[in-house]
Structure formats: C-alpha cells, structure tokens
Design a protein around this motif. Structure first.
Motif, PDB file in Angstrom:
ATOM      1  N   MET A 134       0.843  -1.192   0.000  1.00 24.81           N
ATOM      2  CA  MET A 134       0.000   0.000   0.000  1.00 24.81           C
ATOM      3  C   MET A 134       0.883   1.250   0.000  1.00 24.81           C
ATOM      4  SD  MET A 134      -3.139   1.019   2.544  1.00 24.81           S
ATOM      5  CE  MET A 134      -4.305  -0.071   1.751  1.00 24.81           C
ATOM      6  N   GLU A 135       0.453   2.277  -0.703  1.00 26.85           N
ATOM      7  CA  GLU A 135       1.267   3.491  -0.818  1.00 26.85           C
ATOM      8  C   GLU A 135       1.312   4.271   0.496  1.00 26.85           C
ATOM      9  OE1 GLU A 135       0.347   5.996  -4.100  1.00 26.85           O
ATOM     10  OE2 GLU A 135       0.131   4.321  -5.511  1.00 26.85           O
ATOM     11  N   GLN A 136       2.430   4.975   0.694  1.00 27.87           N
ATOM     12  CA  GLN A 136       2.641   5.744   1.911  1.00 27.87           C
ATOM     13  C   GLN A 136       1.521   6.769   2.133  1.00 27.87           C
ATOM     14  OE1 GLN A 136       4.640   6.894   5.405  1.00 27.87           O
ATOM     15  NE2 GLN A 136       5.025   5.141   4.070  1.00 27.87           N
ATOM     16  N   LYS A 137       1.090   7.432   1.057  1.00 32.95           N
ATOM     17  CA  LYS A 137       0.061   8.469   1.225  1.00 32.95           C
ATOM     18  C   LYS A 137      -1.258   7.865   1.708  1.00 32.95           C
ATOM     19  CE  LYS A 137      -1.509   8.621  -3.654  1.00 32.95           C
ATOM     20  NZ  LYS A 137      -2.823   8.029  -3.420  1.00 32.95           N
ATOM     21  N   ASP A 138      -1.565   6.628   1.261  1.00 27.53           N
ATOM     22  CA  ASP A 138      -2.790   5.971   1.720  1.00 27.53           C
ATOM     23  C   ASP A 138      -2.674   5.574   3.186  1.00 27.53           C
ATOM     24  OD1 ASP A 138      -4.042   6.184  -0.751  1.00 27.53           O
ATOM     25  OD2 ASP A 138      -3.254   4.252  -1.459  1.00 27.53           O
ATOM     26  N   LEU A 139      -1.518   5.033   3.563  1.00 28.59           N
ATOM     27  CA  LEU A 139      -1.306   4.655   4.960  1.00 28.59           C
ATOM     28  C   LEU A 139      -1.372   5.878   5.871  1.00 28.59           C
ATOM     29  CD1 LEU A 139       1.599   2.104   4.401  1.00 28.59           C
ATOM     30  CD2 LEU A 139      -0.713   1.540   5.193  1.00 28.59           C
ATOM     31  N   GLN A 140      -0.779   6.978   5.439  1.00 27.30           N
ATOM     32  CA  GLN A 140      -0.831   8.210   6.233  1.00 27.30           C
ATOM     33  C   GLN A 140      -2.266   8.731   6.318  1.00 27.30           C
ATOM     34  OE1 GLN A 140       2.037  11.251   5.872  1.00 27.30           O
ATOM     35  NE2 GLN A 140       3.780   9.879   5.636  1.00 27.30           N
ATOM     36  N   HIS A 141      -3.009   8.621   5.231  1.00 31.99           N
ATOM     37  CA  HIS A 141      -4.412   9.044   5.241  1.00 31.99           C
ATOM     38  C   HIS A 141      -5.202   8.236   6.269  1.00 31.99           C
ATOM     39  CE1 HIS A 141      -8.515   9.876   3.967  1.00 31.99           C
ATOM     40  NE2 HIS A 141      -8.701   8.563   3.863  1.00 31.99           N
ATOM     41  N   ILE A 142      -4.986   6.910   6.270  1.00 31.20           N
ATOM     42  CA  ILE A 142      -5.706   6.057   7.221  1.00 31.20           C
ATOM     43  C   ILE A 142      -5.345   6.443   8.654  1.00 31.20           C
ATOM     44  CG2 ILE A 142      -5.977   3.688   8.042  1.00 31.20           C
ATOM     45  CD1 ILE A 142      -5.345   2.831   5.078  1.00 31.20           C
ATOM     46  N   ALA A 143      -4.048   6.580   8.923  1.00 31.98           N
ATOM     47  CA  ALA A 143      -3.603   6.924  10.276  1.00 31.98           C
ATOM     48  C   ALA A 143      -4.210   8.244  10.739  1.00 31.98           C
ATOM     49  CB  ALA A 143      -2.078   6.990  10.323  1.00 31.98           C
ATOM     50  N   ASN A 144      -4.358   9.172   9.838  1.00 31.86           N
ATOM     51  CA  ASN A 144      -4.874  10.501  10.197  1.00 31.86           C
ATOM     52  C   ASN A 144      -6.372  10.520  10.467  1.00 31.86           C
ATOM     53  OD1 ASN A 144      -2.609  12.264  10.321  1.00 31.86           O
ATOM     54  ND2 ASN A 144      -2.381  12.084   8.096  1.00 31.86           N
ATOM     55  N   GLN A 145      -7.048   9.401  10.225  1.00 33.02           N
ATOM     56  CA  GLN A 145      -8.472   9.342  10.573  1.00 33.02           C
ATOM     57  C   GLN A 145      -8.687   9.050  12.057  1.00 33.02           C
ATOM     58  OE1 GLN A 145     -10.360  10.387   7.990  1.00 33.02           O
ATOM     59  NE2 GLN A 145      -8.301  10.405   7.085  1.00 33.02           N
ATOM     60  N   PHE A 146      -7.604   8.725  12.762  1.00 32.01           N
ATOM     61  CA  PHE A 146      -7.703   8.388  14.178  1.00 32.01           C
ATOM     62  C   PHE A 146      -7.269   9.568  15.047  1.00 32.01           C
ATOM     63  CE2 PHE A 146      -7.578   4.413  11.944  1.00 32.01           C
ATOM     64  CZ  PHE A 146      -8.366   3.550  12.690  1.00 32.01           C
ATOM     65  N   GLU A 147      -7.738   9.569  16.281  1.00 27.34           N
ATOM     66  CA  GLU A 147      -7.460  10.675  17.223  1.00 27.34           C
ATOM     67  C   GLU A 147      -6.058  10.522  17.825  1.00 27.34           C
ATOM     68  OE1 GLU A 147      -9.204  13.269  17.780  1.00 27.34           O
ATOM     69  OE2 GLU A 147     -11.331  12.844  17.467  1.00 27.34           O
ATOM     70  N   ILE A 148      -5.051  10.629  16.984  1.00 25.53           N
ATOM     71  CA  ILE A 148      -3.685  10.482  17.475  1.00 25.53           C
ATOM     72  C   ILE A 148      -3.117  11.844  17.876  1.00 25.53           C
ATOM     73  CG2 ILE A 148      -3.272   8.415  16.100  1.00 25.53           C
ATOM     74  CD1 ILE A 148      -1.666  10.045  14.171  1.00 25.53           C
ATOM     75  N   ASN A 149      -2.178  11.806  18.804  1.00 22.08           N
ATOM     76  CA  ASN A 149      -1.473  13.022  19.216  1.00 22.08           C
ATOM     77  C   ASN A 149      -0.239  13.183  18.341  1.00 22.08           C
ATOM     78  OD1 ASN A 149      -3.229  13.572  21.388  1.00 22.08           O
ATOM     79  ND2 ASN A 149      -2.147  12.090  22.676  1.00 22.08           N
ATOM     80  N   GLY A 150      -0.034  14.350  17.807  1.00 24.46           N
ATOM     81  CA  GLY A 150       1.153  14.590  16.988  1.00 24.46           C
ATOM     82  C   GLY A 150       0.857  14.482  15.505  1.00 24.46           C
ATOM     83  N   THR A 151       1.891  14.683  14.726  1.00 23.65           N
ATOM     84  CA  THR A 151       1.804  14.680  13.259  1.00 23.65           C
ATOM     85  C   THR A 151       2.419  13.403  12.712  1.00 23.65           C
ATOM     86  OG1 THR A 151       2.178  17.064  13.387  1.00 23.65           O
ATOM     87  CG2 THR A 151       2.340  16.043  11.208  1.00 23.65           C
ATOM     88  N   VAL A 152       1.709  12.728  11.823  1.00 19.54           N
ATOM     89  CA  VAL A 152       2.233  11.506  11.224  1.00 19.54           C
ATOM     90  C   VAL A 152       3.402  11.849  10.306  1.00 19.54           C
ATOM     91  CG1 VAL A 152       1.731   9.562   9.707  1.00 19.54           C
ATOM     92  CG2 VAL A 152       0.002  10.343  11.347  1.00 19.54           C
ATOM     93  N   ALA A 153       4.578  11.303  10.624  1.00 22.25           N
ATOM     94  CA  ALA A 153       5.768  11.561   9.815  1.00 22.25           C
ATOM     95  C   ALA A 153       6.049  10.418   8.848  1.00 22.25           C
ATOM     96  CB  ALA A 153       6.983  11.782  10.719  1.00 22.25           C
ATOM     97  N   GLU A 154       5.805   9.184   9.298  1.00 23.43           N
ATOM     98  CA  GLU A 154       6.163   8.021   8.481  1.00 23.43           C
ATOM     99  C   GLU A 154       5.355   6.808   8.929  1.00 23.43           C
ATOM    100  OE1 GLU A 154      10.373   6.235   6.913  1.00 23.43           O
ATOM    101  OE2 GLU A 154      10.128   6.362   9.083  1.00 23.43           O
ATOM    102  N   VAL A 155       5.012   5.932   7.982  1.00 25.23           N
ATOM    103  CA  VAL A 155       4.339   4.668   8.292  1.00 25.23           C
ATOM    104  C   VAL A 155       5.143   3.546   7.631  1.00 25.23           C
ATOM    105  CG1 VAL A 155       2.192   3.373   8.220  1.00 25.23           C
ATOM    106  CG2 VAL A 155       2.116   5.870   8.288  1.00 25.23           C
ATOM    107  N   LYS A 156       5.679   2.642   8.452  1.00 24.90           N
ATOM    108  CA  LYS A 156       6.533   1.565   7.929  1.00 24.90           C
ATOM    109  C   LYS A 156       6.061   0.207   8.438  1.00 24.90           C
ATOM    110  CE  LYS A 156      11.009   2.054   7.978  1.00 24.90           C
ATOM    111  NZ  LYS A 156      12.407   2.325   8.440  1.00 24.90           N
ATOM    112  N   PRO A 157       6.287  -0.871   7.663  1.00 24.03           N
ATOM    113  CA  PRO A 157       5.892  -2.213   8.116  1.00 24.03           C
ATOM    114  C   PRO A 157       6.530  -2.561   9.465  1.00 24.03           C
ATOM    115  CG  PRO A 157       6.466  -2.271   5.801  1.00 24.03           C
ATOM    116  CD  PRO A 157       6.854  -0.907   6.298  1.00 24.03           C
ATOM    117  N   LEU A 158       5.769  -3.321  10.288  1.00 22.69           N
ATOM    118  CA  LEU A 158       6.220  -3.699  11.622  1.00 22.69           C
ATOM    119  C   LEU A 158       5.932  -5.177  11.845  1.00 22.69           C
ATOM    120  CD1 LEU A 158       7.224  -2.739  14.499  1.00 22.69           C
ATOM    121  CD2 LEU A 158       4.802  -2.414  15.054  1.00 22.69           C
TER     122      LEU A 158
END
Length: 363
Positions: free
Chosen positions: A1-25
């Motif tokens: 999945m593309e980074q922009k899509d992963l960042q979009h998904i993460a940003n739908q949640f009530e997280i504290n801070g700014t999403v900088a990177e999403v990497k496999p874990l």
C-alpha cells in the motif's frame, strides 16, 4: 500500500502529533501491521493494523470486545495504583467519528499506542512456561468480573461438539475416498468422543461456567520490558467467552509436545511434565482465587482435550481434501493427525501424575 494511503488512514484516528512516516512492523500471520512514527518528540508513536475480516467477520463486535477488555484491565490497574500503566495494557485509539476502526478500500483498520522499549519472546522453557501460566491466570482473574457480555469473535472456536460434528460430516461425505484407509484414526476419535464432550455437558448442566479467555495462550503473546518483567498480554482478537480450558489446554498442546505438531517421528513424541508442572504452578498462583473446584479438577482433562480437538480438526480436513490447513505434501494433515493422536495418548498416560501434582499445589 502506498505511503500516502497509509498516512491518510492513520490521520483518521485521534492520534497526538503529526504523522511523519508509516513503515511495516513485525511479521504477523493474520493481521498486517505498521509502525506510525510521529514528528514530535513528546508525542507517542502508534501501531496501525489491518484487521483480517475474513477470520474476524464482525469487526464491530471484535473491537467492542477489545475496548471493553482493555478498559476493564486499565481500571483494575488504576485501582491498584500500578506504575507505568500505559505500558501494562494496550490502548486503542478511536477514529474521529468515535468508532475504533476505519474502512478504507474495503479493508478495516485500527490504531493502538505503541508500547516503547517492549520485547517479545519465543520458544518453550519451564521457566518461561511458569511466566505464561502466571500471566494468563492473572489476565483471566482481572476479567472474571467484567460487567459486559462479550461476543464470540470466532463462533464455536473451541466447541468440541461442533468440531466432532464437522468430523462426522467429513467421514459421512468422504469426499475424496480417504476414509477406508484410516479406520484406525476414526475409531480412536470415536471411542473418546463421549468423554471429550464433558465440558459442554457440564456447561449445559450449569456446573461449568464460561469466562473470558484469551484463546491463544503462548509466550509470543506477552510483552516484556528489557529487564524481562512482564508488561502486558497482546493479540486480543480471540478474547471471548470460553471455558478456562481454552487457555490452559491450548498452551500445553503445543508447548508440552517434544516434537513439532507436523513431525512424523511419532516415537519421539512425549508429553512434557516439566512444562505441565511449571505452567500449572504459575497458572494456579494467579487463577486459583476465582476458579471453581470443578474447573481445577478438570485441568488434566483440558490437557487431553486440546490435542484431541486438534486431531479432530486436522483429520476432518484430511478427509475433506485439505481445504482449510495449508499443506506441503498430500499426507501432511494425516501426519499432523497421527502426531496429535500420539500426543493425546502420552497425555493420557501422564494423567495420574497431573492429578497428583495439582493436589500438591492446592495443599
């Protein structure tokens, strides 16, 4: 999945801070997992996970279960004034619409706070088995008074009567003509069937309670700190109402076998009493306070039930033409079946020793 899509998904949640990177874990077998790194030094990092809704079709129920469990455990830890609570229980983050999952491109996603400096372990030792027993006994104890009714995330997951019905259907249909060559295994399953359904009968008679169990008891599902202290139990998707036997018996099925579950070296299979004793000692230390006498009395039955249940499942799949478990060669499920049957027989031989050890622990 593309980074922009992963960042979009993460940003739908009530997280504290700014999403900088999403990497496999990690390398989970069921759910695909990513680490969400935030830009700010004082903001936590997160775990973004794709939920496999083929295995867990009711995602709403799944997440309601998990949030209820983690909320209840957190309250218990707060009441005990536990230090460092945020590392002692998982914390799931809601979406901006209040739900605990987000749907993107027909896939379900969730987010939890990453527990920093946590370590996971694998492998089986007596020392580790005692820790597993103590940890999951404590997990069950904390949830023994949960005030909400949880749902079954995998229906009939550890229901032996349901598994035997699947077996009987497979024998009757004999889809690819394998039954005639394995009558010995069919007979071994049938002659134990009545006794192995003991738990379901006791439940119907009102003598055996269902409780909240983890249903995937192994050391891999515990997080530790860098000093080998237990932090918390993870992988909560299978947490649901079940008999306590689910956590007790399923651990021993894999951990107490001297061989891998698909080893054809049946003569080398033993039921490890050192693992049984260590695990049982740890489990009774934390779970004894809430267990009923009938639950404790049937712990040796649980140690037999789970090799039997897995035998039934592997064997039904073999008769059905290997449609469920992945196989590497045509007889793979048959080898697995004979392996579990051998383990079951070795556990049956050890039952008097199991009973004596449990009595000794209760003295």
């Amino acid at each position: 999945m593309e980074q922009k899509d992963l960042q979009h998904i993460a940003n739908q949640f009530e997280i504290n801070g700014t999403v900088a990177e999403v990497k496999p874990l990690g390398n989970g077998l069921i759910n695909t997992t990513y680490k969400v790194t935030t830009a700010e030094a004082d903001a936590p990092d997160y775990v973004l996970q794709h939920i496999n809704n083929a295995i867990f079709p009711d995602v709403d129920m799944l997440m309601n279960n998990i949030v209820a469990v983690t909320t209840h455990i957190r309250k218990k830890l707060e009441a005990k004034h536990t230090d460092d609570i945020d590392r002692k229980v998982l914390h799931f983050v809601p979406c901006k619409d209040g739900k605990y999952y987000y749907i993107f491109d027909n896939k379900y996603w969730r987010v939890m706070v990453l527990i920093p400096d946590a370590v996971s372990k694998t492998g089986v030792t007596p020392e580790g088995s005692k820790i597993v027993g103590e940890t999951f006994g404590d997990f069950q104890a904390m949830l023994a008074d949960i005030p909400v009714q949880l749902g079954e995330t995998i229906k009939d997951f550890h229901n032996i009567e349901f598994r035997l019905q699947q077996f009987h259907d497979a024998v009757k249909e004999d889809k690819i003509g394998r039954a005639a060559g394995v009558k010995d295994i069919i007979d071994e399953i049938e002659k134990r069937a009545d006794d192995m359904c003991r738990s379901e009968r006791l439940y119907r008679e009102g003598k055996l309670p269902k409780r909240i169990a983890h249903c995937d008891t192994k050391i891999d599902n515990i997080l530790f700190d860098k000093n080998d202290n237990v932090l918390c139990v993870i992988d909560l998707d299978t947490v649901m109402p079940s008999f306590i036997f689910s956590d007790f018996g399923d651990f021993l099925r894999s951990a107490a076998n001297t061989q891998p579950e698909d080893s054809p070296e049946y003569d080398k299979i033993e039921f490890r009493m050192d693992i049984f004793k260590s695990f049982t000692e740890g489990y009774l230390k934390t779970a004894r306070a809430f267990l009923t006498p009938i639950e404790i009395e049937n712990l040796p039955y649980a140690a037999k039930l789970f090799p039997y249940m897995q035998l039934v499942r592997f064997f039904a799949d073999y008769l059905n033409g290997d449609t469920y478990y992945k196989i590497q060669y045509p007889e793979h499920n048959l080898v697995r079946s004979r392996n579990q049957l051998t383990l079951l027989k070795r556990a049956e031989e050890k039952e008097p020793e199991m009973v004596a050890f449990i009595k000794q622990q209760l003295a």
